[in-house]
Design a protein around this motif. Structure first.
Motif, PDB file in Angstrom:
ATOM      1  N   TYR A  30       0.938  -1.128   0.081  1.00 22.18           N
ATOM      2  CA  TYR A  30      -0.012   0.009   0.141  1.00 22.18           C
ATOM      3  C   TYR A  30       0.933   1.218  -0.097  1.00 22.18           C
ATOM      4  O   TYR A  30       0.636   2.177  -0.868  1.00 22.18           O
ATOM      5  N   PRO A  31       1.837   1.446   0.815  1.00 26.10           N
ATOM      6  CA  PRO A  31       2.726   2.647   0.963  1.00 26.10           C
ATOM      7  C   PRO A  31       3.344   2.908  -0.588  1.00 26.10           C
ATOM      8  O   PRO A  31       3.595   3.834  -0.815  1.00 26.10           O
ATOM      9  N   ALA A  32       3.763   1.680  -0.940  1.00 28.19           N
ATOM     10  CA  ALA A  32       4.431   2.131  -2.286  1.00 28.19           C
ATOM     11  C   ALA A  32       3.433   2.459  -3.417  1.00 28.19           C
ATOM     12  O   ALA A  32       4.050   3.346  -4.430  1.00 28.19           O
ATOM     13  N   VAL A  33       2.439   1.964  -3.499  1.00 28.30           N
ATOM     14  CA  VAL A  33       1.407   2.433  -4.366  1.00 28.30           C
ATOM     15  C   VAL A  33       0.806   3.653  -3.964  1.00 28.30           C
ATOM     16  O   VAL A  33       0.415   4.630  -4.911  1.00 28.30           O
ATOM     17  N   HIS A  34       0.151   4.200  -2.709  1.00 29.11           N
ATOM     18  CA  HIS A  34      -0.407   4.936  -2.589  1.00 29.11           C
ATOM     19  C   HIS A  34       0.111   5.970  -1.552  1.00 29.11           C
ATOM     20  O   HIS A  34      -0.353   7.209  -1.235  1.00 29.11           O
ATOM     21  N   GLY A  35       1.258   5.760  -1.019  1.00 31.74           N
ATOM     22  CA  GLY A  35       1.923   6.539  -0.002  1.00 31.74           C
ATOM     23  C   GLY A  35       1.449   6.242   1.550  1.00 31.74           C
ATOM     24  O   GLY A  35       0.606   5.761   1.432  1.00 31.74           O
ATOM     25  N   LEU A  36       2.519   6.614   2.598  1.00 27.34           N
ATOM     26  CA  LEU A  36       2.247   6.378   3.801  1.00 27.34           C
ATOM     27  C   LEU A  36       0.768   7.102   4.270  1.00 27.34           C
ATOM     28  O   LEU A  36      -0.132   6.305   4.804  1.00 27.34           O
ATOM     29  N   GLU A  37       0.737   8.407   4.003  1.00 26.35           N
ATOM     30  CA  GLU A  37      -0.692   8.918   4.428  1.00 26.35           C
ATOM     31  C   GLU A  37      -1.761   8.444   4.060  1.00 26.35           C
ATOM     32  O   GLU A  37      -2.793   8.334   4.792  1.00 26.35           O
ATOM     33  N   VAL A  38      -2.078   8.374   2.677  1.00 25.89           N
ATOM     34  CA  VAL A  38      -2.969   7.879   2.221  1.00 25.89           C
ATOM     35  C   VAL A  38      -3.560   6.375   2.607  1.00 25.89           C
ATOM     36  O   VAL A  38      -4.577   6.036   2.944  1.00 25.89           O
ATOM     37  N   SER A  39      -2.379   5.610   2.885  1.00 22.47           N
ATOM     38  CA  SER A  39      -2.504   4.217   3.163  1.00 22.47           C
ATOM     39  C   SER A  39      -3.132   4.110   4.656  1.00 22.47           C
ATOM     40  O   SER A  39      -4.293   3.348   4.867  1.00 22.47           O
ATOM     41  N   ARG A  40      -2.677   5.220   5.550  1.00 21.35           N
ATOM     42  CA  ARG A  40      -3.134   5.413   6.764  1.00 21.35           C
ATOM     43  C   ARG A  40      -4.863   5.698   6.925  1.00 21.35           C
ATOM     44  O   ARG A  40      -5.691   5.125   7.441  1.00 21.35           O
ATOM     45  N   ILE A  41      -5.101   6.672   6.202  1.00 21.77           N
ATOM     46  CA  ILE A  41      -6.472   7.034   6.070  1.00 21.77           C
ATOM     47  C   ILE A  41      -7.252   6.140   5.435  1.00 21.77           C
ATOM     48  O   ILE A  41      -8.348   5.570   5.948  1.00 21.77           O
ATOM     49  N   HIS A  42      -6.613   5.304   4.444  1.00 18.99           N
ATOM     50  CA  HIS A  42      -7.577   4.167   3.885  1.00 18.99           C
ATOM     51  C   HIS A  42      -7.934   2.963   5.030  1.00 18.99           C
ATOM     52  O   HIS A  42      -8.950   2.493   5.064  1.00 18.99           O
ATOM     53  N   ALA A  43      -7.013   2.634   5.705  1.00 13.25           N
ATOM     54  CA  ALA A  43      -7.057   1.764   6.754  1.00 13.25           C
ATOM     55  C   ALA A  43      -7.997   2.071   7.623  1.00 13.25           C
ATOM     56  O   ALA A  43      -8.801   1.320   8.180  1.00 13.25           O
ATOM     57  N   LYS A  44      -7.970   3.244   8.033  1.00 12.97           N
ATOM     58  CA  LYS A  44      -8.938   3.977   8.983  1.00 12.97           C
ATOM     59  C   LYS A  44     -10.358   3.812   8.529  1.00 12.97           C
ATOM     60  O   LYS A  44     -11.320   3.408   9.225  1.00 12.97           O
ATOM     61  N   ALA A  45     -10.515   4.219   7.448  1.00 16.01           N
ATOM     62  CA  ALA A  45     -11.813   4.117   6.624  1.00 16.01           C
ATOM     63  C   ALA A  45     -12.378   2.749   6.647  1.00 16.01           C
ATOM     64  O   ALA A  45     -13.542   2.644   6.706  1.00 16.01           O
ATOM     65  N   LEU A  46     -11.699   1.833   6.330  1.00  7.82           N
ATOM     66  CA  LEU A  46     -11.904   0.465   6.392  1.00  7.82           C
ATOM     67  C   LEU A  46     -12.565  -0.210   7.540  1.00  7.82           C
ATOM     68  O   LEU A  46     -13.316  -0.828   7.571  1.00  7.82           O
ATOM     69  N   VAL A  47     -11.882   0.434   8.803  1.00  8.67           N
ATOM     70  CA  VAL A  47     -12.417  -0.081  10.027  1.00  8.67           C
ATOM     71  C   VAL A  47     -13.472   0.774  10.361  1.00  8.67           C
ATOM     72  O   VAL A  47     -14.470   0.017  11.083  1.00  8.67           O
ATOM     73  N   GLY A  48     -13.959   1.845  10.101  1.00 12.60           N
ATOM     74  CA  GLY A  48     -15.112   2.687  10.016  1.00 12.60           C
ATOM     75  C   GLY A  48     -16.233   1.985   9.326  1.00 12.60           C
ATOM     76  O   GLY A  48     -17.018   1.710   9.876  1.00 12.60           O
ATOM     77  N   GLU A  49     -16.090   1.283   8.093  1.00 15.07           N
ATOM     78  CA  GLU A  49     -16.844   0.497   7.470  1.00 15.07           C
ATOM     79  C   GLU A  49     -17.201  -0.667   7.857  1.00 15.07           C
ATOM     80  O   GLU A  49     -18.333  -1.370   8.266  1.00 15.07           O
ATOM     81  N   ALA A  50     -16.011  -1.393   8.699  1.00 15.68           N
ATOM     82  CA  ALA A  50     -16.503  -2.712   9.410  1.00 15.68           C
ATOM     83  C   ALA A  50     -17.231  -2.383  10.668  1.00 15.68           C
ATOM     84  O   ALA A  50     -18.051  -3.089  11.104  1.00 15.68           O
ATOM     85  N   HIS A  51     -17.157  -1.298  11.369  1.00 14.29           N
ATOM     86  CA  HIS A  51     -17.847  -0.687  12.551  1.00 14.29           C
ATOM     87  C   HIS A  51     -19.137  -0.480  12.172  1.00 14.29           C
ATOM     88  O   HIS A  51     -20.101  -1.358  12.888  1.00 14.29           O
ATOM     89  N   ALA A  52     -19.538  -0.011  10.885  1.00 14.78           N
ATOM     90  CA  ALA A  52     -20.882   0.164  10.414  1.00 14.78           C
ATOM     91  C   ALA A  52     -21.378  -1.253  10.039  1.00 14.78           C
ATOM     92  O   ALA A  52     -22.623  -1.344  10.471  1.00 14.78           O
ATOM     93  N   ALA A  53     -20.811  -1.870   9.617  1.00 14.71           N
ATOM     94  CA  ALA A  53     -21.345  -3.445   9.438  1.00 14.71           C
ATOM     95  C   ALA A  53     -21.741  -4.162  10.462  1.00 14.71           C
ATOM     96  O   ALA A  53     -22.444  -5.086  10.532  1.00 14.71           O
ATOM     97  N   LEU A  54     -21.140  -3.819  11.663  1.00 13.50           N
ATOM     98  CA  LEU A  54     -21.222  -4.695  12.818  1.00 13.50           C
ATOM     99  C   LEU A  54     -22.461  -3.920  13.731  1.00 13.50           C
ATOM    100  O   LEU A  54     -23.045  -4.353  14.872  1.00 13.50           O
ATOM    101  N   GLN A  55     -22.923  -2.789  13.452  1.00 12.98           N
ATOM    102  CA  GLN A  55     -23.917  -2.027  14.079  1.00 12.98           C
ATOM    103  C   GLN A  55     -25.198  -2.838  14.686  1.00 12.98           C
ATOM    104  O   GLN A  55     -25.372  -2.740  15.748  1.00 12.98           O
ATOM    105  N   SER A  56     -25.684  -3.586  13.799  1.00  8.36           N
ATOM    106  CA  SER A  56     -26.701  -4.429  14.042  1.00  8.36           C
ATOM    107  C   SER A  56     -26.660  -5.444  15.280  1.00  8.36           C
ATOM    108  O   SER A  56     -27.594  -6.053  15.622  1.00  8.36           O
TER     109      SER A  56
END
Ligand code: GRG
Length: 297
Positions: free
Chosen positions: A251-277
């Motif tokens: 990921y860092p090689a393709v997107h850079g460190l900062e975008v990679s971090r943002i992406h990982a956090k967003a994925l966890v946010g989506e996981a939390h949303a899927a677990l809401q119910s």
């Protein structure tokens, strides 16, 4: 309900370690060298993240740890086999793993290959044996298919092939996503779903857990890529900076460190949303998601 993720993981990892010690053949049983090599890598350390995910998946459905322990241990054995084989000279050629010399450095390549083979085989025996803990035959069959698919050519092994074939090439975002979702996320996703299956999850609950698990697994691998750049070998217990040295598709090689971090956090946010119910029983799963993006090693 808030979960102290460190104690949650430590308590379950302790129980998993005790069960692994029971399920693995004793070092004195012949062939002793093989059994020593299997136990060496399993007990070299490791966060026990995948077995904890099996347990958290079961708990999200109201199940208990002891009802899924064989399955949890089986997943850790599959994971450990993949590390042993990945470290071989024919693959990543690593000298250190889990803070100690790699299996082939201690036991030689032939025994390391066979220790991996035996761990994988024992894992499927254990998966089938979860029956003893009272799982029904239909759920057990689904778990065997789930883990078989996630570990094999449609999952982890397939991702490993793409990883090897991408080394030294300029690859795009799509290839990195393919590698990460197959090599790493597939087994994490399957761990959560397998635990939930054994605890009686419905098909629609399994869809939601699959979405959450896939996102958590991808976030985990993105963080692993990031830590390879930012952490030290001592912190990681393996050689840091190898991805760049081996021109790995990360990921860092393709997107850079900062975008990679943002992406990982967003994925966890989506996981939390899927677990809401799932309500409070899925709080450990949510906390594990947060742990994934906040971990330092
Ligand atoms: C089938 C040979 C073969 C390999 C499959 C999983 C895999 C591909 C290779 C292992 C090496 C690797 C870097 C995999 C990516 C997944 C990953 C981040 C593994 C490390 O997992 P952790 O951090 O390790 O959970 P511990 O030691 O804590 O269990």
């Amino acid at each position: 309900m808030s979960v102290d993720v460190q104690s949650y993981m430590a308590e379950r990892a302790r129980a998993v370690d005790a069960a692994l010690a029971r399920y693995l053949p004793s070092e004195s049983d012949p062939p002793a060298t093989l059994h020593k090599a299997m136990r060496y890598s399993v007990f070299a350390g490791g966060k026990r993240l995948r077995p904890v995910f099996v347990i958290a998946g079961a708990e999200a459905m109201g199940g208990r740890m002891d009802e899924v322990m064989q399955t949890a241990c089986a997943v850790e054995m599959i994971h450990t086999y993949s590390l042993i084989h990945d470290d071989l000279p024919a693959m990543d050629n690593d000298d250190f793993r889990r803070g100690v010399p790699t299996n082939h450095k201690v036991f030689g390549e032939a025994i390391a290959i066979l220790a991996g083979d035996a761990l994988l085989t024992l894992a499927f025996r254990l998966l089938a044996d979860n029956f003893a803990a009272g799982s029904d035959a239909h759920a057990l069959r689904n778990v065997l298919i789930e883990i078989g698919d996630a570990a094999g050519s449609a999952g982890m092994v397939g991702g490993q092939v793409a990883d090897i074939e991408s080394e030294g090439k300029r690859v795009g975002a799509e290839t990195v996503d393919y590698i990460h979702t197959h090599k790493t996320a597939a087994l994490i996703r399957a761990s959560i779903r397998a635990g939930a299956m054994l605890a009686g999850a419905t098909p629609s609950q399994l869809v939601a857990l699959g979405l959450a698990g896939g996102n958590l697994g991808l976030a985990f691998q993105i963080m692993d890529d990031i830590l390879d750049v930012t952490a030290t070998s001592e912190e990681l217990g393996k050689t840091a900076g190898k991805d760049q040295a081996q021109q790995k598709a990360t990921y860092p090689a393709v997107h850079g460190l900062e975008v990679s971090r943002i992406h990982a956090k967003a994925l966890v946010g989506e996981a939390h949303a899927a677990l809401q119910s799932f309500g409070p029983r899925a709080e450990p799963l949510r906390a594990l998601g947060t742990f994934i993006v906040e971990r330092k090693a």
